[in-house]
Design a protein around this motif. Structure first.
Motif, PDB file in Angstrom:
ATOM      1  N   GLU A   1       0.344  -0.793   0.118  1.00  0.00           N
ATOM      2  CA  GLU A   1      -0.139  -0.450  -0.532  1.00  0.00           C
ATOM      3  C   GLU A   1       1.024   1.143   0.073  1.00  0.00           C
TER       4      GLU A   1
ATOM      5  N   ARG B   1       1.743   3.704  -3.491  1.00  0.00           N
ATOM      6  CA  ARG B   1       1.313   5.622  -2.832  1.00  0.00           C
ATOM      7  C   ARG B   1       2.407   6.460  -3.430  1.00  0.00           C
TER       8      ARG B   1
ATOM      9  N   ALA C   1      -4.968   2.210  -7.058  1.00  0.00           N
ATOM     10  CA  ALA C   1      -3.739   3.638  -7.103  1.00  0.00           C
ATOM     11  C   ALA C   1      -4.236   4.630  -8.519  1.00  0.00           C
TER      12      ALA C   1
END
Length: 205
Positions: free
Chosen positions: A50, A54, A82
């Motif tokens: 995760e 980003r 994402a």
């Protein structure tokens, strides 16, 4: 006490106009009763994936490709979500076939892995030969690099440590050797798409 997860921020060196990032999945939930290809990410592995999703330097990615193994697909799905991208699954990019032994304890696994890299023309304990695994991953990714590359943006391939190492050896023109293996799960290396040149070897993300 709350669990503390340390995430190392990664600044990619040597990125070019179009780059392929080969990413090995992060930590997995080990279950001796489940076939290894079906292992998913552990809590730590998921948090690392995760965090990777980003990273702003992945903004140029236009394709995300994964092996068919659960841990690779799970990692790829986090990155793809994402960026609103689909995940392309390529079964031939899976880890070296170790189904002959299945799960083995860590010490025994390290011994077998040493032999796998040291004797690439031999089958170690029934494992897929390193030479065969290398030929498979080279063929499976051949359309992504060199003259065949479409140049439409950066590419991420989510894969595995051993076959990733074998591919990097091929790209660098080096003999198969475990000295080039990743230090642990959750690493990446970069490839210049137009030239198929290895830009750097494994680095933790």
């Amino acid at each position: 006490m709350a669990e503390i997860i340390v995430v190392r921020r990664f600044t990619p060196p040597g990125a070019t106009v179009t780059t392929l990032w080969y990413v090995s999945h992060p930590e997995v939930a080990i279950d001796p009763d489940v076939p290894v290809p079906r292992w998913g990410l552990s809590a730590v592995g998921r948090r690392r994936a995760e965090a990777l999703a980003r990273e702003p330097w992945l903004g140029g990615v236009r394709r995300i490709i994964a092996s068919a193994e659960a841990k690779a697909v799970e990692t790829a799905e986090l990155l793809a979500a994402a960026r609103g991208l689909p995940v392309e699954v390529r079964p031939d990019t899976g880890e070296n076939d170790r189904s002959a032994t299945g799960f083995v304890p860590p010490d025994e696994f390290e011994r077998l892995a040493d032999a796998f890299f040291a004797r690439p023309e031999e089958s170690v304990a029934g494992w897929e030969r390193a030479a065969d695994a290398q030929a498979r991953i080279v063929a499976a990714l051949a359309d992504l690099v060199g003259p065949a590359a479409d140049g439409g943006g950066d590419v991420v391939v989510i894969g595995h440590g051993a076959v990733g190492t074998l591919w990097s050896c091929h790209l660098a023109g080096d003999p198969i050797d475990r000295r080039w293996d990743q230090p642990g799960p959750g690493h990446l290396f970069a490839v210049d798409l137009p030239t198929a040149r290895l830009l750097h070897r494994w680095q933790a993300f």
